[in-house]
Motif scaffolding. Structure first.
Motif, PDB file in Angstrom:
ATOM      1  N   GLY A  36      18.272 -34.359 -36.425  1.00  0.00           N
ATOM      2  CA  GLY A  36      17.574 -34.011 -35.473  1.00  0.00           C
ATOM      3  C   GLY A  36      18.004 -32.917 -34.521  1.00  0.00           C
ATOM      4  N   PRO A  37      17.472 -32.166 -33.600  1.00  0.00           N
ATOM      5  CA  PRO A  37      18.485 -31.284 -33.049  1.00  0.00           C
ATOM      6  C   PRO A  37      19.181 -31.828 -31.924  1.00  0.00           C
ATOM      7  CG  PRO A  37      15.915 -30.767 -33.011  1.00  0.00           C
ATOM      8  CD  PRO A  37      16.175 -32.061 -33.842  1.00  0.00           C
ATOM      9  N   ARG A  38      18.956 -33.034 -31.402  1.00  0.00           N
ATOM     10  CA  ARG A  38      19.950 -33.512 -30.476  1.00  0.00           C
ATOM     11  C   ARG A  38      21.366 -34.008 -31.022  1.00  0.00           C
ATOM     12  NH1 ARG A  38      20.106 -35.811 -25.602  1.00  0.00           N
ATOM     13  NH2 ARG A  38      21.582 -37.526 -25.170  1.00  0.00           N
ATOM     14  N   VAL A  39      21.101 -34.439 -32.271  1.00  0.00           N
ATOM     15  CA  VAL A  39      22.623 -34.638 -32.943  1.00  0.00           C
ATOM     16  C   VAL A  39      23.285 -33.660 -33.284  1.00  0.00           C
ATOM     17  CG1 VAL A  39      23.494 -35.621 -34.978  1.00  0.00           C
ATOM     18  CG2 VAL A  39      21.545 -37.157 -33.863  1.00  0.00           C
ATOM     19  N   ALA A 174      22.313 -42.112 -30.737  1.00  0.00           N
ATOM     20  CA  ALA A 174      23.851 -42.370 -30.561  1.00  0.00           C
ATOM     21  C   ALA A 174      24.564 -43.027 -31.630  1.00  0.00           C
ATOM     22  CB  ALA A 174      23.779 -43.209 -29.239  1.00  0.00           C
ATOM     23  N   PRO A 175      24.284 -43.808 -32.196  1.00  0.00           N
ATOM     24  CA  PRO A 175      25.255 -44.174 -33.071  1.00  0.00           C
ATOM     25  C   PRO A 175      25.400 -43.258 -34.609  1.00  0.00           C
ATOM     26  CG  PRO A 175      23.704 -46.209 -32.796  1.00  0.00           C
ATOM     27  CD  PRO A 175      23.192 -44.896 -32.004  1.00  0.00           C
ATOM     28  N   THR A 176      24.355 -42.684 -34.928  1.00  0.00           N
ATOM     29  CA  THR A 176      24.533 -41.420 -35.780  1.00  0.00           C
ATOM     30  C   THR A 176      25.504 -40.584 -35.356  1.00  0.00           C
ATOM     31  OG1 THR A 176      22.111 -41.671 -36.301  1.00  0.00           O
ATOM     32  CG2 THR A 176      23.129 -39.888 -36.888  1.00  0.00           C
ATOM     33  N   ILE A 177      25.300 -40.051 -34.124  1.00  0.00           N
ATOM     34  CA  ILE A 177      26.163 -39.216 -33.572  1.00  0.00           C
ATOM     35  C   ILE A 177      27.575 -39.768 -33.653  1.00  0.00           C
ATOM     36  CG2 ILE A 177      27.341 -38.027 -31.518  1.00  0.00           C
ATOM     37  CD1 ILE A 177      24.085 -37.734 -30.675  1.00  0.00           C
ATOM     38  N   PHE A 260      20.902 -24.842 -19.018  1.00  0.00           N
ATOM     39  CA  PHE A 260      19.664 -24.445 -18.574  1.00  0.00           C
ATOM     40  C   PHE A 260      18.586 -25.155 -19.204  1.00  0.00           C
ATOM     41  CE2 PHE A 260      22.218 -20.828 -17.185  1.00  0.00           C
ATOM     42  CZ  PHE A 260      21.881 -20.817 -15.823  1.00  0.00           C
ATOM     43  N   HIS A 261      18.838 -25.537 -20.850  1.00  0.00           N
ATOM     44  CA  HIS A 261      17.786 -25.950 -21.506  1.00  0.00           C
ATOM     45  C   HIS A 261      17.724 -27.263 -22.189  1.00  0.00           C
ATOM     46  CE1 HIS A 261      15.247 -22.258 -20.802  1.00  0.00           C
ATOM     47  NE2 HIS A 261      16.299 -21.677 -20.956  1.00  0.00           N
ATOM     48  N   GLY A 262      19.275 -27.914 -21.980  1.00  0.00           N
ATOM     49  CA  GLY A 262      19.316 -29.110 -22.576  1.00  0.00           C
ATOM     50  C   GLY A 262      19.967 -29.021 -24.095  1.00  0.00           C
ATOM     51  N   LEU A 263      20.226 -30.329 -24.564  1.00  0.00           N
ATOM     52  CA  LEU A 263      20.878 -30.517 -25.763  1.00  0.00           C
ATOM     53  C   LEU A 263      20.056 -30.028 -26.890  1.00  0.00           C
ATOM     54  CD1 LEU A 263      23.821 -31.483 -26.465  1.00  0.00           C
ATOM     55  CD2 LEU A 263      22.853 -33.888 -26.787  1.00  0.00           C
TER      56      LEU A 263
END
Length: 438
Positions: A36-39, A174-177, A260-263
């Motif tokens: 995912g983009p967040r990770v 979170a655990p994945t990160i 400006f645009h987040g994780l």
């Protein structure tokens, strides 16, 4: 191939190693980005912080490389004590940096900064690689450097495979990160320790070979005259600061996009940056293989080698840029998922600037290894950084990742023009020397 475009044969082997490294790096990117983009965004920012630490203390290894390359025509006695000195300094500085990272992790409440304690544990080991490989870089020996550079992503990829197996079927990021970052620092730390031991063993063998041909009095004289890094602390510090500025030039836009645009937007933009920097595959291989020759004390030889590297690097990247853009247009969404289709537009904007900046590595080697004036590299990178940040502050809020890419391209292009001027001034060459041999 024309003489003006010829490059060292060792560049071919180094290029093959770079291709393997890039392949492993892309595999790592695919594994992480598919979470995912967040990770992916958290991973990119974590790596940016790690890279800043490594570059901050990279002056130790480049100091050692400069000593080796400048004494290439004479026997170098006691290489091991010099290597030991810089390795001890790397560990000591790494321990100090770890304290700062622990404090940062303690007060941070957002990912990935709250996980910097992992980097704190690994920092004393991670600094060993750029320090130890200075021995081989100054000798122009690419094989051990290539092995060390390939080994790190190979172990990381294996660790990531295990980490992804552990979290398979879960939806918690979170655990994945956390597991991704553990795999990253563990693999790189193990390779760092092995690299340091390998370099020490090589230095010991070199000392033994020198000792068999020298009398005790001559050995003592070499020992008394042996350069020590702390006597050149200004040079070491300047290189570190220069390299941090250079790194920020490449990575500051990630932090601005996050601001400006987040994780998640960082995750997609970081893929564009990663793919665009594939253009530097050839230029980094050529420059690393030419590093010892660019540092030759003879000004004419150093300037000629620099020009050969610059011409080859720029022409190769300009030819590869449209091919890379076309492949990424369909390849990135296919490999990473449709969420990363947003990476293609900023990538296309980045490519022209990245292609122009392929000349920077050879110019930087000339300023640092031949002239011994790393602050010139800092000036070029600082100019690019200032333009990129100023442009980013204006364009990122409304333009997002495309605005960040446009600002970076402007910074790269204008800074490389200044870099050309500085090189020609110090080499005593006219502008036409950039494209004409002789």
């Amino acid at each position: 191939m024309p003489a003006s475009l010829s490059v060292p044969r060792s560049a071919v082997g180094n290029l093959l190693a770079k291709l393997l490294i890039v392949g492993l790096g892309l595999a790592i990117t695919v594994v992480v980005a598919r979470q995912g983009p967040r990770v992916q965004g958290a991973f990119a920012l974590f790596m940016a912080v790690e890279s800043a630490l490594l570059t901050l203390f990279s002056g130790l290894g480049l100091w050692l490389a400069r000593q080796m390359s400048r004494q290439a025509d004479a026997p170098l006695a006691r290489a091991r004590p010099m290597l030991l000195g810089v390795l001890r300094a790397a560990v000591g500085l790494g321990l100090l940096a770890s304290l700062g990272l622990l404090a940062w992790s303690w007060v941070a409440d957002v990912t990935p900064y709250s996980l910097l304690w992992l980097l704190a544990l690994a920092t004393p080991f991670l600094l060993l690689v750029p320090t130890a490989t200075g021995l081989w870089l100054g000798q122009g020996r690419m094989l051990p450097i290539n092995i060390a550079q390939v080994g790190a992503p190979a172990l990381v990829l294996a660790g990531l495979g295990g980490a992804m197996w552990l979290v398979e079927g879960t939806q918690r990021s979170a655990p994945t990160i956390l597991l991704v970052l553990i795999a990253w620092v563990s693999g790189k730390s193990l390779v760092a320790v092995l690299t340091a031991f390998w370099a020490l063993r090589h230095a010991s063998q070199r000392d033994d070979a020198v000792a068999t041909g020298l009398q005790d009095t001559r050995l003592q004289r070499f020992e008394d005259e042996r350069p020590r890094w702390y006597n050149d602390w200004r040079f070491v510090l300047t290189i570190g600061a220069t390299n941090v500025v250079s790194l920020l030039n490449y990575r500051a836009s990630l932090f601005l996009v996050e601001r400006f645009h987040g994780l998640e937007r960082v995750g997609t933009y970081s893929v564009a940056v990663t793919v665009a920097e594939l253009l530097w595959l050839v230029s980094s291989a050529v420059t690393m293989s030419s590093y010892a020759r660019i540092g030759h004390p003879d000004s004419q030889q150093a300037a000629e080698m620099t020009l050969r590297a610059v011409r080859f690097n720029v022409l190769a990247t300009l030819a590869a840029a449209p091919v890379l853009g076309a492949l990424a247009h369909w390849g990135v969404p296919w490999a990473l998922g449709e969420a990363y289709a947003a990476s293609v537009a900023p990538l296309l904007v980045l490519l022209p600037g990245v292609a122009a900046y392929a000349a920077a590595s050879a110019f930087s080697a000339y300023y640092t290894n031949h002239l011994g004036r790393p602050h010139l590299s800092a000036a070029v990178a600082g100019l690019s950084l200032a333009i990129s940040v100023a442009g980013g502050l204006l364009m990122i809020p409304a333009g997002g990742a495309v605005g960040a890419a446009a600002a970076s391209t402007a910074g790269y292009t204008l800074a490389i023009v200044v870099a050309c001027g500085l090189f020609l001034k110090h080499a005593g060459l006219p502008w036409r020397a950039l494209w004409r041999a002789g």
